[in-house]
Design a protein around this motif. Structure first.
Motif, PDB file in Angstrom:
ATOM      1  N   HIS A  68       1.153 -16.273 -10.426  1.00  0.00           N
ATOM      2  CA  HIS A  68       1.311 -14.915 -11.086  1.00  0.00           C
ATOM      3  C   HIS A  68       0.669 -14.848 -12.510  1.00  0.00           C
ATOM      4  CE1 HIS A  68       3.253 -11.337 -11.953  1.00  0.00           C
ATOM      5  NE2 HIS A  68       3.920 -11.686 -13.216  1.00  0.00           N
ATOM      6  N   CYS A  69       0.223 -16.023 -13.298  1.00  0.00           N
ATOM      7  CA  CYS A  69      -0.526 -15.771 -14.316  1.00  0.00           C
ATOM      8  C   CYS A  69      -2.050 -16.127 -14.186  1.00  0.00           C
ATOM      9  CB  CYS A  69       0.085 -16.398 -15.477  1.00  0.00           C
ATOM     10  SG  CYS A  69       1.825 -16.253 -15.811  1.00  0.00           S
ATOM     11  N   ASP A  70      -2.020 -16.998 -13.305  1.00  0.00           N
ATOM     12  CA  ASP A  70      -3.626 -17.522 -13.096  1.00  0.00           C
ATOM     13  C   ASP A  70      -4.174 -18.280 -14.075  1.00  0.00           C
ATOM     14  OD1 ASP A  70      -6.022 -17.877 -11.510  1.00  0.00           O
ATOM     15  OD2 ASP A  70      -6.989 -15.906 -12.158  1.00  0.00           O
ATOM     16  N   PRO A  71      -3.246 -19.211 -14.794  1.00  0.00           N
ATOM     17  CA  PRO A  71      -3.857 -19.808 -15.844  1.00  0.00           C
ATOM     18  C   PRO A  71      -4.905 -20.895 -15.634  1.00  0.00           C
ATOM     19  CG  PRO A  71      -1.957 -21.002 -15.197  1.00  0.00           C
ATOM     20  CD  PRO A  71      -2.262 -19.615 -14.329  1.00  0.00           C
ATOM     21  N   ASP A  72      -5.745 -21.259 -16.458  1.00  0.00           N
ATOM     22  CA  ASP A  72      -6.818 -22.357 -16.293  1.00  0.00           C
ATOM     23  C   ASP A  72      -5.900 -23.684 -16.321  1.00  0.00           C
ATOM     24  OD1 ASP A  72      -8.987 -20.536 -16.508  1.00  0.00           O
ATOM     25  OD2 ASP A  72      -8.979 -20.719 -18.669  1.00  0.00           O
ATOM     26  N   ASP A  73      -4.968 -23.855 -17.119  1.00  0.00           N
ATOM     27  CA  ASP A  73      -4.544 -25.149 -17.135  1.00  0.00           C
ATOM     28  C   ASP A  73      -2.740 -24.866 -17.200  1.00  0.00           C
ATOM     29  OD1 ASP A  73      -4.241 -28.015 -17.034  1.00  0.00           O
ATOM     30  OD2 ASP A  73      -3.947 -27.839 -19.349  1.00  0.00           O
ATOM     31  N   LEU A  74      -1.885 -25.560 -16.708  1.00  0.00           N
ATOM     32  CA  LEU A  74      -0.607 -25.131 -16.835  1.00  0.00           C
ATOM     33  C   LEU A  74       0.456 -26.727 -16.760  1.00  0.00           C
ATOM     34  CD1 LEU A  74       1.990 -23.603 -16.721  1.00  0.00           C
ATOM     35  CD2 LEU A  74       1.666 -23.207 -14.123  1.00  0.00           C
ATOM     36  N   THR A  75       1.249 -26.739 -17.357  1.00  0.00           N
ATOM     37  CA  THR A  75       2.043 -27.743 -17.231  1.00  0.00           C
ATOM     38  C   THR A  75       3.569 -27.357 -17.415  1.00  0.00           C
ATOM     39  OG1 THR A  75       0.610 -29.474 -18.137  1.00  0.00           O
ATOM     40  CG2 THR A  75       3.064 -30.107 -18.468  1.00  0.00           C
ATOM     41  N   VAL A  76       4.631 -27.879 -16.444  1.00  0.00           N
ATOM     42  CA  VAL A  76       5.655 -27.516 -16.478  1.00  0.00           C
ATOM     43  C   VAL A  76       6.665 -28.851 -16.628  1.00  0.00           C
ATOM     44  CG1 VAL A  76       7.898 -26.542 -15.342  1.00  0.00           C
ATOM     45  CG2 VAL A  76       5.706 -25.210 -15.357  1.00  0.00           C
ATOM     46  N   ALA A  77       7.613 -29.045 -17.554  1.00  0.00           N
ATOM     47  CA  ALA A  77       8.154 -30.056 -17.750  1.00  0.00           C
ATOM     48  C   ALA A  77       9.661 -29.705 -17.777  1.00  0.00           C
ATOM     49  CB  ALA A  77       7.781 -31.109 -19.001  1.00  0.00           C
ATOM     50  N   CYS A  78      10.381 -30.375 -17.105  1.00  0.00           N
ATOM     51  CA  CYS A  78      12.100 -30.255 -17.001  1.00  0.00           C
ATOM     52  C   CYS A  78      12.996 -31.558 -17.389  1.00  0.00           C
ATOM     53  CB  CYS A  78      12.679 -29.645 -15.595  1.00  0.00           C
ATOM     54  SG  CYS A  78      11.738 -28.341 -14.983  1.00  0.00           S
ATOM     55  N   TYR A  79      13.443 -31.370 -18.705  1.00  0.00           N
ATOM     56  CA  TYR A  79      14.326 -32.668 -18.992  1.00  0.00           C
ATOM     57  C   TYR A  79      15.578 -32.171 -18.822  1.00  0.00           C
ATOM     58  CZ  TYR A  79       9.521 -33.047 -21.190  1.00  0.00           C
ATOM     59  OH  TYR A  79       8.316 -33.068 -21.523  1.00  0.00           O
ATOM     60  N   PHE A  80      16.348 -32.735 -17.736  1.00  0.00           N
ATOM     61  CA  PHE A  80      17.782 -32.747 -17.494  1.00  0.00           C
ATOM     62  C   PHE A  80      18.662 -33.487 -18.270  1.00  0.00           C
ATOM     63  CE2 PHE A  80      15.662 -30.349 -14.034  1.00  0.00           C
ATOM     64  CZ  PHE A  80      16.214 -29.214 -14.057  1.00  0.00           C
ATOM     65  N   TRP A 100      10.069 -27.102 -20.652  1.00  0.00           N
ATOM     66  CA  TRP A 100       8.840 -26.602 -21.458  1.00  0.00           C
ATOM     67  C   TRP A 100       8.035 -26.169 -20.340  1.00  0.00           C
ATOM     68  CZ3 TRP A 100       4.010 -28.643 -21.788  1.00  0.00           C
ATOM     69  CH2 TRP A 100       3.286 -28.189 -23.114  1.00  0.00           C
ATOM     70  N   ILE A 101       7.118 -25.367 -21.136  1.00  0.00           N
ATOM     71  CA  ILE A 101       6.010 -24.800 -20.505  1.00  0.00           C
ATOM     72  C   ILE A 101       4.622 -24.660 -21.333  1.00  0.00           C
ATOM     73  CG2 ILE A 101       5.055 -22.500 -19.332  1.00  0.00           C
ATOM     74  CD1 ILE A 101       7.904 -21.867 -18.697  1.00  0.00           C
ATOM     75  N   GLY A 102       3.571 -25.225 -20.889  1.00  0.00           N
ATOM     76  CA  GLY A 102       2.442 -25.180 -21.574  1.00  0.00           C
ATOM     77  C   GLY A 102       1.171 -24.482 -20.670  1.00  0.00           C
ATOM     78  N   MET A 103       0.480 -23.446 -21.145  1.00  0.00           N
ATOM     79  CA  MET A 103      -0.336 -22.679 -20.403  1.00  0.00           C
ATOM     80  C   MET A 103      -1.617 -22.420 -21.371  1.00  0.00           C
ATOM     81  SD  MET A 103       0.406 -19.045 -18.460  1.00  0.00           S
ATOM     82  CE  MET A 103       1.923 -19.670 -18.051  1.00  0.00           C
ATOM     83  N   SER A 104      -2.737 -22.709 -20.844  1.00  0.00           N
ATOM     84  CA  SER A 104      -3.880 -21.917 -21.217  1.00  0.00           C
ATOM     85  C   SER A 104      -4.518 -21.115 -20.327  1.00  0.00           C
ATOM     86  CB  SER A 104      -4.651 -23.224 -21.921  1.00  0.00           C
ATOM     87  OG  SER A 104      -5.339 -24.066 -20.926  1.00  0.00           O
ATOM     88  N   GLY A 105      -5.425 -20.013 -20.976  1.00  0.00           N
ATOM     89  CA  GLY A 105      -6.152 -19.165 -20.218  1.00  0.00           C
ATOM     90  C   GLY A 105      -5.242 -18.341 -19.187  1.00  0.00           C
TER      91      GLY A 105
END
Length: 275
Positions: free
Chosen positions: A235-247, A193-198
């Protein structure tokens, strides 16, 4: 770090992974083996769900439950998964006076292994929350609506993701992520799951191809999560970024690394359908 060098360093650790053993002690893997330098995320944790944990009570009666273990991404080391499974299996034949004594033992041993604070939570078997759904755009469904076949690169290269204009907010996920164990080569399936703003908006089809390219990557779960975060952050230069990996679980345990630029709360008792 070159692949052969990484393999040699892992071999020098004498991990139980990929070997036959009766040893049930915990193995530590230094995070520095895969990071190499400064990390770009500010917050994060590794959350483990052990679905078959337990011990013997003073009467010799087995006690079983779901054990959740979490420790911050800033610990010097991670616990190697096979050693953790062997360790938990050994404890199922050990006698403890109480659940509190069991948790104290596990906490002490894990903190010595990873070199930092460890938080534990226990849920009675059969009382875990129902599976939840990922939020946002499903990348494989999005890619499947396009007319042209996808072009999966030989390796995940973030610069091949085309960038659009500045965005407000993005939430997306993939249920077909796969990487491989760096020692045994066995596949590790999971959700990302990827959440990004800006920042600049990534082309979702390109982003999907980037994630699928991890199918040829041999790295630990935590390393894959951190690579995705670092690549997208640069690469994207976001203001905020979260990466969650659920294996998906293997051997009774699943591993869920999460990395973010913002503070996060651990979602105790949460799982997904594939777990």
């Amino acid at each position: 770090m070159q692949k052969n060098e990484k393999v040699n360093q892992l071999d020098q650790l004498k991990l139980k992974l990929g070997r036959k053993t009766r040893d049930h002690s915990l193995d530590a893997v230094p995070r520095s083996l895969s990071r190499g330098g400064r990390t770009l995320f500010r917050h994060g944790f590794d959350l483990w769900n052990a679905w078959e944990a337990g011990y013997l009570d003073p009467l010799g009666i087995p006690v079983s439950f779901i054990l959740q273990v979490a420790y911050p991404a800033t610990t010097p080391a991670i616990v190697e998964s096979k050693s953790f499974k062997l360790y938990l299996n050994h404890l199922t034949e050990q006698t403890f006076a109480s659940q509190g004594d069991f948790m104290a033992r596990v906490k002490t041993d894990l903190e010595a292994c990873v070199g930092g604070s460890v938080t534990l939570s226990i849920t009675a078997s059969g009382c875990f929350h129902l599976p939840v759904s990922l939020s946002g755009t499903c990348l494989e469904e999005y890619a499947g609506k396009q007319a042209d076949p996808v072009d999966i690169p030989e390796e995940p290269e973030v610069t091949e993701i085309e960038l659009g204009p500045h965005q407000k907010k993005l939430s997306c996920f993939s249920r077909v992520f796969r990487s491989n164990c760096p020692v045994t080569g066995q596949p590790d399936w999971g959700n990302v799951w990827i959440g990004m703003s800006g920042g600049r908006e990534p082309d979702l089809r390109d982003l999907f191809c980037y994630l699928v390219a991890f199918r040829k990557v041999q790295e630990f779960h935590e390393t894959c999560c951190e690579k995705i975060f670092s690549d997208l952050y640069l690469h994207c230069d976001p203001d905020d970024l979260t990466v969650a990996c659920y294996f998906s679980r293997r051997g009774g345990c699943d591993i869920n690394p999460v990395r973010s630029s913002s503070p996060l709360d651990i979602q105790w008792g949460q799982r997904f359908w594939r777990q």
